[in-house]
Design a protein around this motif. Sequence first.
Motif, PDB file in Angstrom:
ATOM      1  N   SER B  24     -46.155 -65.204  59.234  1.00 12.82           N
ATOM      2  CA  SER B  24     -47.613 -65.297  59.544  1.00 12.82           C
ATOM      3  C   SER B  24     -48.174 -64.087  58.784  1.00 12.82           C
ATOM      4  O   SER B  24     -49.369 -64.204  58.437  1.00 12.82           O
ATOM      5  CB  SER B  24     -47.842 -65.111  60.947  1.00 12.82           C
ATOM      6  OG  SER B  24     -47.574 -63.610  61.377  1.00 12.82           O
ATOM      7  N   GLN B  25     -47.506 -63.253  58.244  1.00 16.27           N
ATOM      8  CA  GLN B  25     -48.025 -62.392  57.373  1.00 16.27           C
ATOM      9  C   GLN B  25     -48.148 -62.856  55.953  1.00 16.27           C
ATOM     10  O   GLN B  25     -49.481 -62.818  55.123  1.00 16.27           O
ATOM     11  CB  GLN B  25     -47.193 -60.885  57.471  1.00 16.27           C
ATOM     12  CG  GLN B  25     -47.219 -60.277  58.579  1.00 16.27           C
ATOM     13  CD  GLN B  25     -45.972 -59.460  58.791  1.00 16.27           C
ATOM     14  OE1 GLN B  25     -45.437 -59.100  57.780  1.00 16.27           O
ATOM     15  NE2 GLN B  25     -45.740 -58.951  60.034  1.00 16.27           N
ATOM     16  N   LYS B  26     -47.273 -63.433  55.521  1.00 14.06           N
ATOM     17  CA  LYS B  26     -47.206 -64.000  54.156  1.00 14.06           C
ATOM     18  C   LYS B  26     -46.341 -64.878  53.979  1.00 14.06           C
ATOM     19  O   LYS B  26     -44.824 -64.762  54.583  1.00 14.06           O
ATOM     20  CB  LYS B  26     -47.188 -63.169  52.874  1.00 14.06           C
ATOM     21  CG  LYS B  26     -45.975 -62.504  52.640  1.00 14.06           C
ATOM     22  CD  LYS B  26     -46.203 -61.594  51.253  1.00 14.06           C
ATOM     23  CE  LYS B  26     -44.946 -60.705  51.079  1.00 14.06           C
ATOM     24  NZ  LYS B  26     -43.934 -61.576  50.572  1.00 14.06           N
ATOM     25  N   GLU B  27     -46.372 -66.084  53.079  1.00 16.27           N
ATOM     26  CA  GLU B  27     -45.231 -67.199  53.076  1.00 16.27           C
ATOM     27  C   GLU B  27     -44.055 -66.446  52.023  1.00 16.27           C
ATOM     28  O   GLU B  27     -44.310 -65.233  51.483  1.00 16.27           O
ATOM     29  CB  GLU B  27     -45.791 -68.265  52.245  1.00 16.27           C
ATOM     30  CG  GLU B  27     -46.207 -67.880  50.857  1.00 16.27           C
ATOM     31  CD  GLU B  27     -46.829 -69.109  50.204  1.00 16.27           C
ATOM     32  OE1 GLU B  27     -47.715 -69.785  50.551  1.00 16.27           O
ATOM     33  OE2 GLU B  27     -46.368 -69.425  49.090  1.00 16.27           O
ATOM     34  N   ALA B  28     -42.748 -66.927  52.352  1.00 23.39           N
ATOM     35  CA  ALA B  28     -41.609 -66.358  51.845  1.00 23.39           C
ATOM     36  C   ALA B  28     -40.600 -67.428  51.782  1.00 23.39           C
ATOM     37  O   ALA B  28     -40.747 -68.300  52.400  1.00 23.39           O
ATOM     38  CB  ALA B  28     -41.124 -65.122  52.647  1.00 23.39           C
ATOM     39  N   TYR B  29     -39.590 -67.111  50.681  1.00 18.31           N
ATOM     40  CA  TYR B  29     -38.609 -68.198  50.623  1.00 18.31           C
ATOM     41  C   TYR B  29     -37.246 -67.481  51.277  1.00 18.31           C
ATOM     42  O   TYR B  29     -37.505 -65.990  51.626  1.00 18.31           O
ATOM     43  CB  TYR B  29     -38.272 -68.549  49.202  1.00 18.31           C
ATOM     44  CG  TYR B  29     -37.661 -67.494  48.431  1.00 18.31           C
ATOM     45  CD1 TYR B  29     -38.396 -66.329  47.852  1.00 18.31           C
ATOM     46  CD2 TYR B  29     -36.369 -67.538  47.888  1.00 18.31           C
ATOM     47  CE1 TYR B  29     -37.943 -65.349  47.054  1.00 18.31           C
ATOM     48  CE2 TYR B  29     -35.863 -66.610  46.903  1.00 18.31           C
ATOM     49  CZ  TYR B  29     -36.491 -65.507  46.484  1.00 18.31           C
ATOM     50  OH  TYR B  29     -36.041 -64.440  45.607  1.00 18.31           O
ATOM     51  N   ALA B  30     -36.308 -68.056  51.669  1.00 23.29           N
ATOM     52  CA  ALA B  30     -35.207 -67.566  52.671  1.00 23.29           C
ATOM     53  C   ALA B  30     -34.606 -66.004  52.057  1.00 23.29           C
ATOM     54  O   ALA B  30     -34.414 -65.550  52.996  1.00 23.29           O
ATOM     55  CB  ALA B  30     -33.929 -68.666  52.354  1.00 23.29           C
ATOM     56  N   SER B  31     -34.270 -66.030  50.788  1.00 25.30           N
ATOM     57  CA  SER B  31     -33.714 -64.754  50.255  1.00 25.30           C
ATOM     58  C   SER B  31     -34.496 -63.479  50.752  1.00 25.30           C
ATOM     59  O   SER B  31     -33.816 -62.554  50.847  1.00 25.30           O
ATOM     60  CB  SER B  31     -33.357 -64.800  48.974  1.00 25.30           C
ATOM     61  OG  SER B  31     -32.595 -65.948  48.619  1.00 25.30           O
ATOM     62  N   GLU B  32     -35.946 -63.928  50.475  1.00 26.54           N
ATOM     63  CA  GLU B  32     -36.795 -62.738  50.961  1.00 26.54           C
ATOM     64  C   GLU B  32     -36.680 -62.151  52.506  1.00 26.54           C
ATOM     65  O   GLU B  32     -36.553 -61.159  52.808  1.00 26.54           O
ATOM     66  CB  GLU B  32     -38.246 -63.029  50.571  1.00 26.54           C
ATOM     67  CG  GLU B  32     -38.765 -63.119  49.194  1.00 26.54           C
ATOM     68  CD  GLU B  32     -40.046 -63.440  49.068  1.00 26.54           C
ATOM     69  OE1 GLU B  32     -40.895 -62.796  48.086  1.00 26.54           O
ATOM     70  OE2 GLU B  32     -40.479 -64.677  49.487  1.00 26.54           O
TER      71      GLU B  32
END
Lengths: 207, 108
Positions: B24-32
Motif C-alpha cells: 500500500s506504500q508502493k508497488e514492489a516485486y517479490a525480491s524487494e
Amino acid sequence: MKKTMTVNISGIVFHIDEDAYDKLSAYLEKIRRHFANDQGCEEIISGIESRISEVFQEKTQNQRQVVTIEDVEEAIAQLGEPSQISGEDDAAQDSGSTQRPEPEYAPKRLFRDPDNKYIGGVCGGLGAYFQIDATLIRIIFLLTLFLGGGGLILYLVLWIVVPKARTMSDRLSMRGEKINLSNIEKSIKEDLNDIKQNLENLSKKKA
Amino acid sequence: MNLENTKAQMRKGILEFCILALLSQKEAYASELIQTLKDARLLVVEGTIYPLLTRLKNDGLLSYRWEESTSGPPRKYYLITQLGKDFLSELTTTWEQLTDSVNKVTKG
C-alpha cells in the motif's frame, strides 16, 4: 572435470553442472507435487524459479561461470523445502527435534479393490488388507484350481460378500490409512499425478 | 499445544498483513518484499512469500504487471487493489485492537 549443461531459468541462460542440475530439478519437482492442488501452482513455481535465477546470477557474476551443486544447495536452503514454505512445521525443522506425530492407522476393513483387479478385485483387496502383493494371492488362488477347486468357491463367496471399495474413504480404510484431510488430499494428488503422467506419456507417443 | 506451530501460524497471518501494508506504500516485486521482510525477521524461508502472493492475487487483493529488468529475469510488480486497501484497513483496525487487548491481558 565435470560435464555441464545449459539451462534457461526464467529466460536467463546458465551453465550448470550435471549433478547440480539433477538436484535442482528434483527440488522443483518436489515443490510442484506439494502445491499440485493449489490454484496458483504454476505461478508459485514460476515465482520461485525467477528467484532462483536471481540468486544464481549473483553467484556467477565474477570469474565463475558455472552453477555448482553448492550453489543449488544454498539456493534451496534460502528458499526452503516445500514443508517449510507452507509453514506447516518449521518447528521440527528449526529445533531439529522429531515432533512429527507418528502416522495413525485406522482399523482396516476388507474391500474389493476396483483399481487392482482382473475379475472382481478380491485378490487386490486381500493384498491391500494383508499388505502383500496381490499377484501372489492370485497365484495361490490359481493353484487351488488344480487342487480340487476349493479356491474357486472361496473366491465366489468373497466376491459376493465383500463390498467393493467405492469411495475415497473406503479405499483409505482398505489400506488401513486414517481418513483425514491430508490422506484424502494425498490420495487425490496421487490420482491426479497418475492422470498427468498418462497424458504426458500419450502426448510423447504422439510426438 | 505446539508452541512452534502456533508461532508459524501467527507469522503466516501477520505476513499477509505486512505484505498488504508494504504494497500500500508502493508497488514492489517479490525480491524487494523478501528483502524487507527478511530484514524485519518476519520471513524464515524466502519461498513462503510466493504461495502467499499468489493467494492474495487470486483473492483480488493484489494485481500485478510485468516489467523487464536490465540485470535479470523479468520482474512481476505487485500492486494493491481497492479491495486490498479495504481489506488492509480492516486488518489494521483488528490488529490495533488485538495488540491493545493482548497488552492489557498479558501485562495486567
